[in-house]
Design an enzyme around this catalytic site. Structure first.
Site, mmCIF file in Angstrom:
data_model
loop_
_atom_site.group_PDB
_atom_site.id
_atom_site.type_symbol
_atom_site.label_atom_id
_atom_site.label_comp_id
_atom_site.label_asym_id
_atom_site.label_seq_id
_atom_site.Cartn_x
_atom_site.Cartn_y
_atom_site.Cartn_z
ATOM 1 N N ARG A 10 1.011 -1.120 -0.120
ATOM 2 C CA ARG A 10 -0.039 -0.225 -0.033
ATOM 3 C C ARG A 10 0.850 1.117 -0.036
ATOM 4 O O ARG A 10 1.918 1.039 0.232
ATOM 5 C CB ARG A 10 -0.888 0.009 1.236
ATOM 6 C CG ARG A 10 -1.868 -1.122 1.447
ATOM 7 C CD ARG A 10 -2.688 -1.035 2.451
ATOM 8 N NE ARG A 10 -3.134 0.410 2.807
ATOM 9 C CZ ARG A 10 -3.109 0.818 4.156
ATOM 10 N NH1 ARG A 10 -2.458 0.268 5.068
ATOM 11 N NH2 ARG A 10 -3.455 2.245 4.294
ATOM 12 N N SER A 12 0.553 3.649 1.996
ATOM 13 C CA SER A 12 0.711 4.649 3.508
ATOM 14 C C SER A 12 2.261 4.497 4.001
ATOM 15 O O SER A 12 2.943 3.719 3.427
ATOM 16 C CB SER A 12 -0.103 3.653 4.623
ATOM 17 O OG SER A 12 0.590 2.572 4.717
ATOM 18 N N LYS A 84 -1.858 -5.930 11.329
ATOM 19 C CA LYS A 84 -3.062 -5.315 11.814
ATOM 20 C C LYS A 84 -4.278 -5.209 10.410
ATOM 21 O O LYS A 84 -5.487 -5.040 10.713
ATOM 22 C CB LYS A 84 -3.005 -3.962 12.469
ATOM 23 C CG LYS A 84 -2.584 -2.999 11.462
ATOM 24 C CD LYS A 84 -2.393 -1.611 11.964
ATOM 25 C CE LYS A 84 -1.830 -0.594 10.985
ATOM 26 N NZ LYS A 84 -2.529 -0.388 9.985
ATOM 27 N N ASP A 85 -3.859 -5.124 9.514
ATOM 28 C CA ASP A 85 -4.608 -5.121 7.999
ATOM 29 C C ASP A 85 -5.003 -6.466 7.454
ATOM 30 O O ASP A 85 -6.053 -6.561 6.717
ATOM 31 C CB ASP A 85 -3.932 -4.362 7.044
ATOM 32 C CG ASP A 85 -3.421 -3.039 7.352
ATOM 33 O OD1 ASP A 85 -4.266 -2.532 7.979
ATOM 34 O OD2 ASP A 85 -2.572 -2.425 6.817
#
Length: 95
Positions: A10, A12, A84-85
């Site tokens: 991703r 981020s 966490k994703d």
């Protein structure tokens, strides 16, 4: 052995930092390996609101689907995620 490897991630700041760490570790272990990154915008990235957290899944999977699709389509060889994703169960065919 592979000559090159494409990492999916991703966009981020955390995902990019983790992917850079992964890339560096791979280069240390396999100096001749060419490692590149492909950055994805996921549904979770597009839908930045608290409704994600109110879903039964807590938003899990919304940050991984596009990368999973890219793995299945062989556009990338590795997806780098924050734990966490990740959803509790991986799709069949992925580990």
């Amino acid at each position: 052995m592979l000559n090159s490897l494409i990492l999916g991630t991703r966009g981020s700041a955390l995902a990019l930092a983790q992917t850079e760490l992964t890339k560096a570790a791979l280069k240390r272990a396999f100096p001749s390996l060419s490692v590149s990154m492909e950055t994805f915008i996921t549904q979770g990235d597009k839908k930045l609101d608290l409704e994600l957290l109110r879903q039964p899944s807590g938003g899990k999977g919304l940050f991984t689907k596009e990368l999973e699709d890219a793995l299945f389509e062989r556009r990338i060889e590795v997806a780098v995620h924050s734990l966490k994703d990740l959803p509790g169960n991986m799709p069949p065919g992925l580990v």
